[in-house]
Design a protein around this motif. Structure first.
Motif, mmCIF file in Angstrom:
data_model
loop_
_atom_site.group_PDB
_atom_site.id
_atom_site.type_symbol
_atom_site.label_atom_id
_atom_site.label_comp_id
_atom_site.label_asym_id
_atom_site.label_seq_id
_atom_site.Cartn_x
_atom_site.Cartn_y
_atom_site.Cartn_z
ATOM 1 N N PRO A 47 0.799 -1.238 0.000
ATOM 2 C CA PRO A 47 0.000 0.000 0.000
ATOM 3 C C PRO A 47 0.831 1.288 0.000
ATOM 4 C CG PRO A 47 -0.323 -1.267 2.041
ATOM 5 C CD PRO A 47 0.473 -2.119 1.132
ATOM 6 N N LEU A 48 2.021 1.286 0.590
ATOM 7 C CA LEU A 48 2.777 2.538 0.643
ATOM 8 C C LEU A 48 3.912 2.581 -0.385
ATOM 9 C CD1 LEU A 48 2.944 3.267 4.484
ATOM 10 C CD2 LEU A 48 1.217 3.909 2.818
ATOM 11 N N ALA A 49 3.820 1.731 -1.402
ATOM 12 C CA ALA A 49 4.889 1.701 -2.408
ATOM 13 C C ALA A 49 5.087 3.066 -3.054
ATOM 14 C CB ALA A 49 4.572 0.655 -3.472
ATOM 15 N N PHE A 50 4.024 3.908 -3.030
ATOM 16 C CA PHE A 50 4.146 5.218 -3.691
ATOM 17 C C PHE A 50 5.151 6.129 -2.994
ATOM 18 C CE2 PHE A 50 0.654 5.559 -0.705
ATOM 19 C CZ PHE A 50 0.999 6.712 -0.009
ATOM 20 N N TYR A 51 5.594 5.757 -1.802
ATOM 21 C CA TYR A 51 6.701 6.499 -1.178
ATOM 22 C C TYR A 51 7.919 6.507 -2.104
ATOM 23 C CZ TYR A 51 5.219 7.537 3.586
ATOM 24 O OH TYR A 51 4.617 8.085 4.686
ATOM 25 N N ASN B 115 -13.802 4.879 8.492
ATOM 26 C CA ASN B 115 -13.702 4.561 7.066
ATOM 27 C C ASN B 115 -14.727 5.343 6.241
ATOM 28 O OD1 ASN B 115 -11.525 2.704 6.887
ATOM 29 N ND2 ASN B 115 -12.810 1.187 7.899
ATOM 30 N N LEU C 142 -13.499 8.974 5.994
ATOM 31 C CA LEU C 142 -12.469 9.190 4.974
ATOM 32 C C LEU C 142 -13.095 9.188 3.582
ATOM 33 C CD1 LEU C 142 -9.551 6.962 6.314
ATOM 34 C CD2 LEU C 142 -9.691 9.456 6.324
ATOM 35 N N GLY C 143 -14.089 8.302 3.405
ATOM 36 C CA GLY C 143 -14.766 8.235 2.119
ATOM 37 C C GLY C 143 -15.491 9.528 1.783
ATOM 38 N N ASN D 57 -11.976 12.662 1.899
ATOM 39 C CA ASN D 57 -10.905 12.626 0.909
ATOM 40 C C ASN D 57 -11.315 13.100 -0.480
ATOM 41 O OD1 ASN D 57 -8.918 11.965 2.705
ATOM 42 N ND2 ASN D 57 -9.006 9.763 2.304
ATOM 43 N N TRP E 104 -2.539 13.916 10.376
ATOM 44 C CA TRP E 104 -1.544 13.234 9.559
ATOM 45 C C TRP E 104 -0.280 12.975 10.361
ATOM 46 C CZ3 TRP E 104 -1.119 11.893 4.210
ATOM 47 C CH2 TRP E 104 -2.288 12.118 3.472
ATOM 48 N N THR F 162 5.982 15.741 2.698
ATOM 49 C CA THR F 162 4.835 14.894 2.368
ATOM 50 C C THR F 162 3.486 15.593 2.542
ATOM 51 O OG1 THR F 162 6.192 13.146 3.285
ATOM 52 C CG2 THR F 162 3.944 12.562 2.675
ATOM 53 N N GLY G 263 -6.389 13.667 -7.639
ATOM 54 C CA GLY G 263 -5.873 12.499 -6.919
ATOM 55 C C GLY G 263 -5.090 12.854 -5.677
ATOM 56 N N GLY G 264 -5.176 14.116 -5.219
ATOM 57 C CA GLY G 264 -4.480 14.497 -3.989
ATOM 58 C C GLY G 264 -5.437 14.579 -2.819
ATOM 59 N N PHE G 265 -4.953 15.161 -1.730
ATOM 60 C CA PHE G 265 -5.761 15.241 -0.517
ATOM 61 C C PHE G 265 -6.092 16.671 -0.133
ATOM 62 C CE2 PHE G 265 -3.455 11.287 -0.266
ATOM 63 C CZ PHE G 265 -4.420 10.402 0.151
ATOM 64 N N GLY H 222 -16.879 1.885 3.075
ATOM 65 C CA GLY H 222 -15.475 1.559 3.327
ATOM 66 C C GLY H 222 -15.149 0.201 2.759
ATOM 67 N N GLN I 288 -9.314 0.872 1.729
ATOM 68 C CA GLN I 288 -9.339 2.081 2.555
ATOM 69 C C GLN I 288 -8.807 1.803 3.946
ATOM 70 O OE1 GLN I 288 -13.164 3.853 2.657
ATOM 71 N NE2 GLN I 288 -12.912 4.871 0.687
ATOM 72 N N LEU J 13 -5.083 1.622 3.641
ATOM 73 C CA LEU J 13 -4.393 2.856 3.270
ATOM 74 C C LEU J 13 -4.625 3.980 4.267
ATOM 75 C CD1 LEU J 13 -5.176 2.652 -0.502
ATOM 76 C CD2 LEU J 13 -2.877 2.803 0.427
ATOM 77 N N SER K 49 -5.373 7.293 5.837
ATOM 78 C CA SER K 49 -5.509 8.617 5.240
ATOM 79 C C SER K 49 -4.838 8.703 3.859
ATOM 80 C CB SER K 49 -4.998 9.694 6.189
ATOM 81 O OG SER K 49 -3.869 9.265 6.878
ATOM 82 N N THR L 57 -6.213 7.537 -1.627
ATOM 83 C CA THR L 57 -6.624 8.266 -2.821
ATOM 84 C C THR L 57 -7.321 7.292 -3.759
ATOM 85 O OG1 THR L 57 -4.505 7.765 -3.810
ATOM 86 C CG2 THR L 57 -4.754 9.949 -2.866
ATOM 87 N N PRO L 58 -8.157 7.794 -4.662
ATOM 88 C CA PRO L 58 -8.809 6.886 -5.615
ATOM 89 C C PRO L 58 -7.791 6.002 -6.341
ATOM 90 C CG PRO L 58 -9.732 9.094 -5.788
ATOM 91 C CD PRO L 58 -8.606 9.175 -4.807
ATOM 92 N N ARG M 178 -5.577 0.575 -7.083
ATOM 93 C CA ARG M 178 -4.403 -0.302 -7.224
ATOM 94 C C ARG M 178 -4.510 -1.485 -6.250
ATOM 95 N NH1 ARG M 178 0.482 0.172 -4.595
ATOM 96 N NH2 ARG M 178 -0.172 2.135 -3.677
ATOM 97 N N ILE M 179 -4.889 -1.189 -4.987
ATOM 98 C CA ILE M 179 -4.978 -2.246 -3.978
ATOM 99 C C ILE M 179 -6.158 -3.175 -4.287
ATOM 100 C CG2 ILE M 179 -5.343 -2.708 -1.518
ATOM 101 C CD1 ILE M 179 -2.679 -1.478 -2.034
ATOM 102 N N ARG N 217 -13.122 -4.404 7.307
ATOM 103 C CA ARG N 217 -13.834 -4.843 6.104
ATOM 104 C C ARG N 217 -13.164 -6.060 5.460
ATOM 105 N NH1 ARG N 217 -16.087 -1.387 8.553
ATOM 106 N NH2 ARG N 217 -16.895 0.583 7.762
#
Lengths: 518, 315
Positions: free
Chosen positions: A130-134, A395, A398-399, A402, A416, A423, A438-440, B32, B36, B39, B41, B44-45, B50-51, B279
């Motif tokens: 999940p954090l590969a985008f780092y 959850n 966040l939905g 975000n 955060w 970051t 696609g950002g926050f 959810g 989500q 990940l 916070s 992102t879409p 991807r996940i 979930r």
């Protein structure tokens, strides 16, 4: 019947006669965790709770210097950065082996990043990551020779060295991944100060001393991590002697431990910021004076002292002071000044329009969101702003938040924790980080000057120059007030008096290689 | 009898299948998703997509369900999204713990509840009856998770007699006495409400039997009071007590969800709570399937025992 009762009493007394709680043995540290780890594959997890184990089993190419958030050499002995900031060449430490005896070399490092980043890598399916985008800036990793590894980036990316020190950058044994496949997360092999011993589902994870550790074998023989999800049970277990270290102590209980000579309380400000996203696209907060008024209206000192009971400090801007090297210490938090707030509201012509405020029930780094949200509502009410709270489970929350607040709400809670001062602003304050991109940037903040400064900081390889740029960003956003800046959380832990040389790190990690318990 | 058991087992299949569809739909309808939850916070879409692709969650719902059932029929429960571990491994790891906890509570509530019920019935409206009834009502009304915390506070923190949480000591231990010491508080807490229910119903059943003619006859024959109560009256009352215990099995399994959380008991209930909040659909399905099967089996067992005790029911 009488005989039966007598037998039952004898059996019961035998059970009670055994030492029901034994003090934990010397040189073995029992750590009370808030949950069971999801996996012990550092590339597959995202939770601080898991990182607390991982940092002791694995090393990265870099690590944070003790007590700071500045990267220093770890598995990489040294590095060179090309002038254009595109190529990083690392010289690896000689003679380091993984716990399974295989050598740490350039090929092993390459395997780690290829597995995470390349969808066609034969072991990419051992994810997801999940954090590969780092490391999404990495174009190609090349093993130049046995101990030299070269990273080619797509574009200059200054946070790269800090991100390598983040747990997602920890280096795993390629042979162990090949052997265990998807089950590597249950059979972790790294180079760290402690070797993985056993994982008993939901009752303990045991790691033992790595005698051959390149940085000197640690004093502790073993560390046992116990997951105890219920906070009250965790406190009871600490008080009854079943734990040596307890993390994330709720504010209400800290005082009890402070007053007890058998325990020491540790606190450390971390790279955390708690704030309210203000919707700048529409409604009253489109007006800068109204946003500033809200910042003046909130009694942040009362929030951190009463609700959080001193477990946080008042925040001045988007960057937490834990990033000491990039923190603008000339910046002052908005003072609590309801009169000034009323005056600003009047000047801005605020007509008492009702505001919708998204509050969450709880979530990573959210502290005490309902109590804090209610206090904020009352403070805003006091200056004449009518706020309606809507509360959501994390959850769901966040939905809603975000994708941006437009058409839904005027303000929302958020928190955060990050590894680099880049970051958070990069993901939440740039025009190019609006939700539809696609950002926050859920507040739709847009200041070309801030965009420009952040772009420059990202490509600069000179730390002093970067620090200067980030300081300017902080000053600008403080003035523009796209958020209501509230608090920076202090991580805490309680340890028993038997534990020595314990320290908390600003990255919220729990590094145990120097801790002893004679 | 075998035909009866077989029929009951067959009847359980559509029940469990229906349950799996309901659980699947509920899990899909609550907001959810695992991506989500993973990940946080950072959801992102782009990242979520991807996940989801990596987890196979980009397929349609019916497709996902059919794949799950298909795999299940081949004995494959799938992999937990969050733990990245085969569901069956996780479920089996925890199944034993829940069985021990629920079994012990069921034993405690049966023995104590029946005993208290008999005593209460025999001395109806006497002091013993009033005292027993008083405690039984307190037991039924007290929220078990709160009682659990109170027990921890006294037995573990104040008096240091019993461990506060867990199933075994984290070092040393691992033997039967160690398990029993860890078991006392959670099993005791979990049993309290069920004990109350069993006691109340045993009392009622006993009172009814004690009024019947054959008891008067037994007494008239000059049998000792103990023989009348335990050999004659109790055996007759047992027929209506056993189904109650079967129902309590379901209650104890449900109660295990929060008792396991309070006492950090590494069982299925605690796993389900966590799986729902992240979930982790396949893990929830696996856990519910096992718990439901267990419930069906225990109730079947109770019915069989009842039939064996009461010849009238065999037909």
């Amino acid at each position: 019947m009488r005989r039966l009762i007598a037998a039952a009493i004898t059996a019961a007394s035998m059970l009670f006669a055994l030492p029901a709680f034994s003090q934990t043995p010397p040189n073995v540290l029992v750590v009370g965790q808030i949950a069971e780890p999801k996996s012990l594959d550092p590339h597959a997890v995202t939770a601080v709770n898991d990182f607390r184990i991982l940092m002791n089993v694995y090393d990265g190419l870099t690590r944070y210097k003790d007590g700071t958030l500045e990267p220093e050499p770890a598995l990489a002995e040294s590095w060179e950065i090309s002038d254009d900031g595109i190529t990083y060449t690392f010289k690896l430490r000689e003679g380091v082996t993984f716990h399974d005896g295989t050598p740490l070399n350039a090929e092993a490092v390459k395997f780690n990043f290829d597995r995470m980043l390349k969808e066609d890598h034969p072991y990419h399916d051992t994810g997801p990551f999940p954090l590969a985008f780092y490391f999404s800036a990495v174009e190609e990793v090349t093993a130049v020779d046995d101990l030299t590894v070269e990273f080619k980036l797509k574009e200059p990316f200054a946070p790269f060295l800090s991100n390598l020190a983040y747990p997602t950058g920890l280096i795993v044994s390629p042979e162990a991944v090949k052997e265990n496949g998807k089950d590597f997360g249950r059979n972790p092999v790294g180079t760290g100060a402690f070797k993985f011993e056993e994982w008993q589902a939901n009752s303990r994870v045991v790691v033992t001393r790595n005698e051959d550790y390149w940085d000197g074998a640690p004093p502790l023989e073993a560390v046992i991590y116990r997951p105890i999800t219920d906070t009250n049970t965790r406190i009871a277990e600490m008080l009854s002697g079943g734990l040596d270290v307890m993390v994330e102590v709720p504010p209400d209980s800290l005082q009890q431990f402070r007053d007890d000579a058998n325990f020491s309380v540790y606190e450390q400000a971390g790279p955390h910021v708690w704030f309210l996203i203000l919707n700048m696209k529409e409604g009253p907060f489109a007006e800068k004076a109204v946003r500033q008024a809200a910042n003046y209206a909130i009694n942040k000192k009362a929030l951190v002292e009463n609700i959080l009971q001193g477990t946080a400090e008042v925040a001045a801007g988007p960057t937490p002071p834990a990033f000491a090297w990039a923190y603008n210490d000339e910046l002052q938090p908005y003072p609590y000044d309801p009169e000034k707030a009323k005056q600003l509201l009047e000047e801005a012509g605020y007509d008492g329009e009702e505001l919708t405020f998204y509050v969450t029930e709880g979530g990573s780094g959210m502290l005490d969101p309902i109590a804090m949200g209610t206090a904020i509502q009352a403070d805003l009410q006091a200056v004449g702003m009518k706020v309606n709270i809507e509360t959501y489970e994390w959850n769901t929350f966040l939905g809603k938040v975000n994708p941006g607040l437009e058409g839904k709400a005027d303000m929302a809670e958020m928190a955060w924790m990050t590894s680099d001062p880049d970051t958070l602003p990069f993901l939440t304050l740039r025009t190019a980080a609006w939700p539809e991109e696609g950002g926050f940037n859920s507040s739709y903040y847009s200041n070309p000057e801030v965009d420009e400064l952040l772009d420059q900081a990202r490509v600069s390889t000179d730390p002093d120059e970067r620090a200067e740029l980030y300081k300017q960003v902080q000053a600008l956003t403080n003035e523009d007030a796209p958020w209501l800046f509230v608090a920076n959380w202090k991580q805490n832990a309680v340890v028993t008096s038997a534990v020595e040389d314990f320290e908390l790190q600003p990255d919220f990690g729990l590094v145990l290689r120097d801790v002893s318990k004679p | 009898m075998t035909a009866y058991i077989g029929k009951r087992l067959l009847a359980a299949i559509p029940v469990i299948l229906g349950l799996s569809i309901i659980v699947f739909l509920v899990m899909k309808l609550i907001p959810g998703d695992p991506a989500q939850a993973l990940l946080g916070s950072y959801a992102t879409p782009d990242n979520v997509e991807r996940i989801n692709r990596a987890l196979g969650l980009d397929r349609s719902w019916p497709e996902q369900y059919v794949i799950w059932i298909g795999n299940l029929l081949q004995g494959d429960f799938g992999r937990s999204y969050i733990l990245n571990r085969p569901v069956i491994d996780e479920v089996l790891d925890r199944f034993g713990a829940t069985l021990v906890l629920a079994g012990a509570s069921l034993l405690i509530c049966s023995v104590l509840g029946i005993f208290a019920g008999i005593v209460s019935a025999v001395r109806q409206f006497g002091w013993t009856d009033r005292i027993v009834t008083f405690f039984v009502l307190i037991g039924i009304s007290m929220p078990a998770f709160f009682l659990g915390l109170v027990f921890i506070l006294f037995f573990a923190v104040q008096w240091r007699l019993l461990p506060a949480s867990g199933m075994y000591a984290v070092y040393g231990g691992g033997d039967l006495p160690d398990l029993l010491r860890h078991l006392i508080l959670p099993a005791g807490t979990l049993a309290i409400v069920a004990t109350g229910v069993v006691a109340r119903l045993t009392r009622a059943a006993m009172l009814e039997v004690l009024r019947q003619d054959f008891i008067r006859t037994a007494r008239a024959k000059g049998l000792s009071e103990n023989a009348v109560i335990y050999r004659h009256a109790f055996r007759a009352a047992l027929v209506s007590i056993i189904p109650v215990i079967g129902i309590q099995a379901g209650f104890v399994l449900g109660g295990a969800v929060y008792i396991e959380t309070v006492f950090q008991w590494p069982g299925l209930g605690q796993m389900l709570v966590k799986a729902v909040s992240t979930r982790d659909l396949l893990l929830v399905q696996g856990g519910v399937l096992v718990a439901a099967t267990l419930y069906v089996l225990v109730n079947l067992l109770a019915d069989v025992a009842q039939a064996m005790l009461d010849p009238r029911l065999k037909a």
